[in-house]
Design a protein around this motif. Structure first.
Motif, mmCIF file in Angstrom:
data_model
loop_
_atom_site.group_PDB
_atom_site.id
_atom_site.type_symbol
_atom_site.label_atom_id
_atom_site.label_comp_id
_atom_site.label_asym_id
_atom_site.label_seq_id
_atom_site.Cartn_x
_atom_site.Cartn_y
_atom_site.Cartn_z
ATOM 1 N N ARG A 44 -84.890 -73.320 -92.271
ATOM 2 C CA ARG A 44 -85.257 -74.125 -93.598
ATOM 3 C C ARG A 44 -83.669 -74.614 -93.762
ATOM 4 N N TYR A 85 -87.732 -71.479 -111.333
ATOM 5 C CA TYR A 85 -87.724 -71.522 -109.894
ATOM 6 C C TYR A 85 -86.440 -72.152 -109.536
ATOM 7 N N HIS A 92 -86.872 -59.377 -100.415
ATOM 8 C CA HIS A 92 -86.904 -59.976 -99.050
ATOM 9 C C HIS A 92 -85.390 -60.540 -98.879
ATOM 10 N N ILE A 93 -84.620 -60.851 -100.004
ATOM 11 C CA ILE A 93 -83.375 -61.317 -99.306
ATOM 12 C C ILE A 93 -82.404 -60.260 -99.641
ATOM 13 N N ASN A 123 -83.057 -69.916 -107.710
ATOM 14 C CA ASN A 123 -82.646 -70.746 -106.429
ATOM 15 C C ASN A 123 -81.219 -71.281 -107.191
ATOM 16 N N ASP A 180 -90.003 -59.843 -104.358
ATOM 17 C CA ASP A 180 -88.755 -60.735 -104.044
ATOM 18 C C ASP A 180 -87.974 -61.117 -105.400
ATOM 19 N N TYR A 181 -86.970 -61.784 -105.239
ATOM 20 C CA TYR A 181 -86.122 -61.861 -106.317
ATOM 21 C C TYR A 181 -86.506 -62.814 -107.453
ATOM 22 N N GLN A 182 -87.398 -63.521 -107.361
ATOM 23 C CA GLN A 182 -87.986 -64.246 -108.375
ATOM 24 C C GLN A 182 -88.612 -63.423 -109.498
ATOM 25 N N TRP A 238 -80.086 -66.859 -105.878
ATOM 26 C CA TRP A 238 -80.043 -66.989 -104.302
ATOM 27 C C TRP A 238 -78.701 -67.035 -104.110
ATOM 28 N N ARG A 268 -95.249 -67.331 -104.819
ATOM 29 C CA ARG A 268 -96.229 -68.192 -104.566
ATOM 30 C C ARG A 268 -97.557 -67.591 -104.050
HETATM 31 O O1 F6P Z 1 -87.245 -64.550 -98.917
HETATM 32 C C1 F6P Z 1 -86.958 -65.858 -99.237
HETATM 33 C C2 F6P Z 1 -88.162 -66.919 -99.592
HETATM 34 O O2 F6P Z 1 -88.311 -66.962 -101.036
HETATM 35 C C3 F6P Z 1 -89.523 -66.532 -98.933
HETATM 36 O O3 F6P Z 1 -90.303 -65.916 -99.645
HETATM 37 C C4 F6P Z 1 -89.563 -67.985 -98.615
HETATM 38 O O4 F6P Z 1 -90.497 -68.070 -97.548
HETATM 39 C C5 F6P Z 1 -88.365 -68.765 -98.720
HETATM 40 O O5 F6P Z 1 -87.376 -68.235 -99.264
HETATM 41 C C6 F6P Z 1 -88.574 -70.117 -99.074
HETATM 42 O O6 F6P Z 1 -88.821 -70.275 -100.449
HETATM 43 P P1 F6P Z 1 -89.526 -71.106 -101.634
HETATM 44 O O7 F6P Z 1 -90.387 -70.426 -102.102
HETATM 45 O O8 F6P Z 1 -88.438 -71.502 -102.543
HETATM 46 O O9 F6P Z 1 -89.681 -72.545 -100.691
#
Ligand code: F6P
Length: 479
Positions: free
Chosen positions: A279, A86, A164-165, A91, A140-142, A95, A14
């Motif tokens: 979240r 995505y 980050h994960i 996810n 990150d993983y994406q 994820w 993002r």
């Molecule tokens: O690292 C996990 C993460 O991708 C963060 O970068 C992000 O803040 C959170 O999950 C929420 O992710 P999404 O972009 O899918 O809303």
């Protein structure tokens, strides 16, 4: 490929802004909350930085533009790509796979194919943006394939990657049909950063097993291709943090302190206020937390209105089926607890399905006696660090799952295994009954850690190691 003009390029799923397009087509944006952009903004300004990322909107197409002291470089994703790259592969496959398969990951070839093509698009944008010999930091993983694609396009740049994960143990990772491609994608970087040493070790084990490359300590030797010399890739832990000083400062303001008082009053001035902030994600253990709290009410160890809980669950990934199911389950559970134990005008659980601005979060942290972080698996968990940063009064107690990255650092928190409901209940009661001196001692030590190891230090550490990494092949004279 021709080089761009930015010495420092960040690539993340993002963009760090929320964009609004007016009827006349003009853009306006607001910086999205988050430590990453706060930490990187000064580095961006100093180094003429660019940030490559998705706007969050389907079909959004725009030339790179200046904003927030950097060049914002939008990558366009169609509705179908959002579904497959995505919501799907990122996810619905990665994820859950990377979070201990708490829910079953789905493996679909069409999702993978889109993940590959979208990763190529991000890499191409980064290649276009980066100056000769510049630095690109992928997040990150994406975007795990971006490093190797970018290296082919631009062998002159230094490439860092930060995950980050969590990175899963080999036994779980090898379920992924495209495991070798993912590892090779990451090996395009010079430095691969993880949250915990355990994640780096899992990655290095996957490299050894799936590629047969030489791994010595934190280093992997990748043989050079097309008469280029061998490269070294380093994998290591860099635990991320928050902008702790700003958070600390915010939580001391008279407005926040007044609001914290008001929150307690609005709740009927309970003796004990428990707080959960997440979240709405199945990795966060919200159901386990509610179960423990519900049982404490049932056993009579806690009673409404003397005790109550606030659960902030910010909406997340709402089109992914597992997240919809979780929301239903959490809401049924909250309803049941309130039905069984609430009284007229006094709920047991105050459930909020929205996000709040930082000021309100700081007030909630200041108001809460016990912060509950019960993740079943979590790369870091920044909420735990925010709570600590907000408690300059040395009040409050942190109950923290041992399955978070934060647990490695926050050893003075009361740690739990969230699967052990009795253990969690006992620890919540211990936090509630903790002697004030012990509470202050623990909070002081937690605060020292969080305030000293902030997100700025994290970014500086990572970029320092990246700068020291072996010069990229193009800048090394051929033998
Ligand atoms: O690292 C996990 C993460 O991708 C963060 O970068 C992000 O803040 C959170 O999950 C929420 O992710 P999404 O972009 O899918 O809303």
């Amino acid at each position: 490929m021709p080089a761009g003009e930015h010495e420092f390029v960040v690539v993340a799923n993002r963009l760090p802004v929320d964009i609004t397009v007016a009827a006349d087509g003009s853009l306006s944006w607001e910086r999205s909350p988050g430590g990453l952009v706060t930490a990187l903004a000064p580095i961006m300004q100093k180094n003429d930085g660019a940030w490559v990322g998705w706007s969050g909107q389907a079909g959004f197409e725009h030339e790179p533009f200046d904003g927030e002291g950097m060049r914002l470089w939008p990558v366009t994703l169609s509705e179908d790509e959002i579904e497959a790259y995505y919501e799907g592969f990122s996810n619905g496959t990665l994820w859950p796979l990377y979070h201990d398969v708490i829910v079953p990951p789905e493996f679909h070839r069409a999702w993978w194919n889109t993940y590959v093509s979208v990763n190529r698009r991000f890499a191409a944008a980064a290649a276009e943006a980066a100056a000769p010999g510049g630095t690109v930091w992928v997040h990150d993983y994406q975007l795990q394939l971006v490093p190797s694609v970018l290296r082919l396009l631009r062998p002159d740049v230094k490439i860092g990657f930060f995950n980050h994960i969590p990175f899963p143990p080999l036994e779980i990772f090898t379920q992924l049909p495209w495991r070798r491609q993912v590892v090779e994608g990451l090996l395009g970087a010079d430095l691969v950063g993880f949250q915990r040493p355990g994640d780096a070790a899992n990655f290095l084990r996957a490299v050894r097993r799936l590629t047969g490359l030489r791994v010595q300590g934190p280093q992997v030797t990748v043989p050079g291709r097309w008469s280029r010399p061998d490269r070294t890739v380093r994998a290591q832990a860099f635990p991320i943090s928050i902008d702790a000083a700003s958070f600390d400062e915010l939580a001391r303001t008279p407005e926040v302190l007044a609001r914290a008082k008001e929150i307690r009053k609005e709740l009927g001035s309970p003796d004990v206020l428990l707080l959960g902030v997440d979240r709405l994600d199945y990795t966060k253990g919200i159901r386990h937390r509610l179960k423990a709290f519900g049982e404490l009410l049932e056993d009579g160890q806690l009673r409404v209105p003397e005790a109550c809980m606030i659960q902030v669950a910010s909406p997340s990934r709402e089109r992914v089926e597992q997240y919809r199911q979780l929301r239903d389950e959490v809401e049924v559970t909250v309803g049941r607890i309130n039905g069984d134990f609430g009284t007229l005008g006094r709920a047991a659980v105050h459930y909020m399905h929205h996000s709040y601005p930082m000021e309100e979060m700081a007030a909630l942290y200041r108001a809460a006696d016990v912060m509950l972080v019960t993740s079943l698996r979590d790369g870091m968990n920044l909420v735990a660090k925010e709570y600590v940063a907000a408690r300059s009064d040395l009040g409050g107690a942190l109950v923290l799952s041992e399955f978070t990255g934060a647990a490695d650092e926050l050893t003075q928190a009361l740690q739990i295994n969230p699967h052990d409901i009795d253990g969690t209940k006992a620890t919540i009661m211990r936090a509630i009954g903790m002697d004030a001196r012990e509470g202050r001692r623990r909070m002081r030590s937690l605060r020292r850690r969080v305030l000293e190891h902030d997100v700025q230090r994290w970014a500086d550490d990572f970029l320092g190691y990246l700068a020291m990494s072996v010069p990229s092949p193009m800048s090394v004279p051929s033998p």
